[in-house]
Design a protein around this motif. Structure first.
Motif, PDB file in Angstrom:
ATOM      1  N   UNK A 132      -5.277 -37.576 -42.545  1.00 37.72           N
ATOM      2  CA  UNK A 132      -7.297 -37.206 -41.703  1.00 37.72           C
ATOM      3  C   UNK A 132      -7.980 -36.094 -42.736  1.00 37.72           C
ATOM      4  N   UNK A 133      -7.084 -35.947 -44.131  1.00 36.13           N
ATOM      5  CA  UNK A 133      -8.083 -35.095 -45.283  1.00 36.13           C
ATOM      6  C   UNK A 133      -8.352 -35.496 -45.599  1.00 36.13           C
ATOM      7  N   UNK A 134      -8.401 -37.141 -45.999  1.00 39.40           N
ATOM      8  CA  UNK A 134      -8.587 -38.115 -46.951  1.00 39.40           C
ATOM      9  C   UNK A 134     -10.144 -38.814 -46.787  1.00 39.40           C
ATOM     10  N   UNK A 135     -10.813 -38.206 -47.584  1.00 40.96           N
ATOM     11  CA  UNK A 135     -12.641 -38.125 -47.242  1.00 40.96           C
ATOM     12  C   UNK A 135     -13.152 -39.798 -46.879  1.00 40.96           C
ATOM     13  N   UNK A 136     -13.578 -40.140 -45.284  1.00 42.86           N
ATOM     14  CA  UNK A 136     -13.339 -41.909 -45.491  1.00 42.86           C
ATOM     15  C   UNK A 136     -14.695 -41.770 -45.801  1.00 42.86           C
ATOM     16  N   UNK A 137     -15.856 -41.186 -45.625  1.00 45.85           N
ATOM     17  CA  UNK A 137     -17.307 -41.441 -45.919  1.00 45.85           C
ATOM     18  C   UNK A 137     -17.692 -41.513 -47.100  1.00 45.85           C
ATOM     19  N   UNK A 138     -19.069 -42.301 -47.329  1.00 47.03           N
ATOM     20  CA  UNK A 138     -19.502 -42.179 -48.632  1.00 47.03           C
ATOM     21  C   UNK A 138     -20.215 -40.649 -48.879  1.00 47.03           C
TER      22      UNK A 138
END
Lengths: 10, 215
Positions: free
Chosen positions: A4-10
């Motif tokens: 969840x807390x991984x920022x998958x957006x650029x």
């Protein structure tokens, strides 16, 4: 979760 | 990944390609704010700290490398390239962008998703990106008439975050875990800063006239 807390957006 | 975010990333990439085209084709950076370019380089360097530690997808990694490399290359061109640096509007590009960096960092220490090194720098990069365009908008107002490529560059740069807002709305309704308030609110502020530029850009497109921002 870790996923969840991984920022998958650029 | 959804169509809005992909379109947003492609629009962002186009804005960078348009700027590189302008600098390469005209060998000039007149009308471009070096301070905004330096802030973008800082945004990418502080946001993509997990470039080598985390892996999301090939696309994600490649795009991060492109954004970091292009932003540093543009700053290098405007500072070092013997021909391009001569056309930099040094006496017009006087925005005190250090205040923007300081304000973003202080806000990131107060408002973050988790009090962790990477999260503070991620929030910092989000806040800084929202206001990084200010020196560029001020320079456009001061330099009067804006050349086409510079106008298109700023337009695509503003449009990309507007597409990201659609992406966040889409993810809000489809992704139950989704909560990106920091990015959403900053993205709204970021896009709102382009409002008057978008208006004058539309007027120049409709009247087929040169883009002109009021002083």
């Amino acid at each position: 979760s870790e996923e969840e807390d991984k920022h998958d957006e650029l | 990944m959804n169509i809005f975010r992909f379109a947003g990333d492609m629009t962002h990439l186009i804005s960078i390609l348009v700027l590189l085209l302008k600098i390469y084709a005209t060998k000039s950076c007149s009308g471009i704010s070096l301070k905004t370019q330096e802030l973008y380089a800082l945004v990418f360097l502080t946001r993509y700290l997990d470039l080598f530690t985390g892996f999301i997808s090939i696309y994600n990694t490649v795009m991060k490398l492109i954004f970091i490399a292009s932003s540093l290359a543009i700053v290098w061109c405007m500072r070092v390239h013997p021909i391009v640096r001569r056309s930099y509007d040094k006496d017009l590009d006087t925005f005190r962008h250090y205040f923007l960096v300081a304000a973003s960092f202080i806000l990131a220490l107060l408002l973050y998703e988790k009090f962790a090194f990477k999260e503070i720098f991620w929030a910092f990069s989000i806040y800084l990106e929202a206001i990084a365009i200010l020196p560029q908008l001020v320079l456009l107002q001061r330099s009067g008439n804006v050349d086409n490529l510079t106008g298109h560059y700023v337009f695509f740069l503003g449009a990309y975050r507007a597409l990201y807002i659609l992406n966040w709305i889409y993810r809000y309704f489809t992704d139950i875990h989704f909560s990106r308030w920091i990015a959403c609110v900053s993205g709204l502020v970021q896009t709102a800063l382009y409002a008057d530029f978008f208006y004058y850009y539309y007027i120049s497109w409709r009247n087929n006239a040169k883009l002109k921002l009021p002083a």
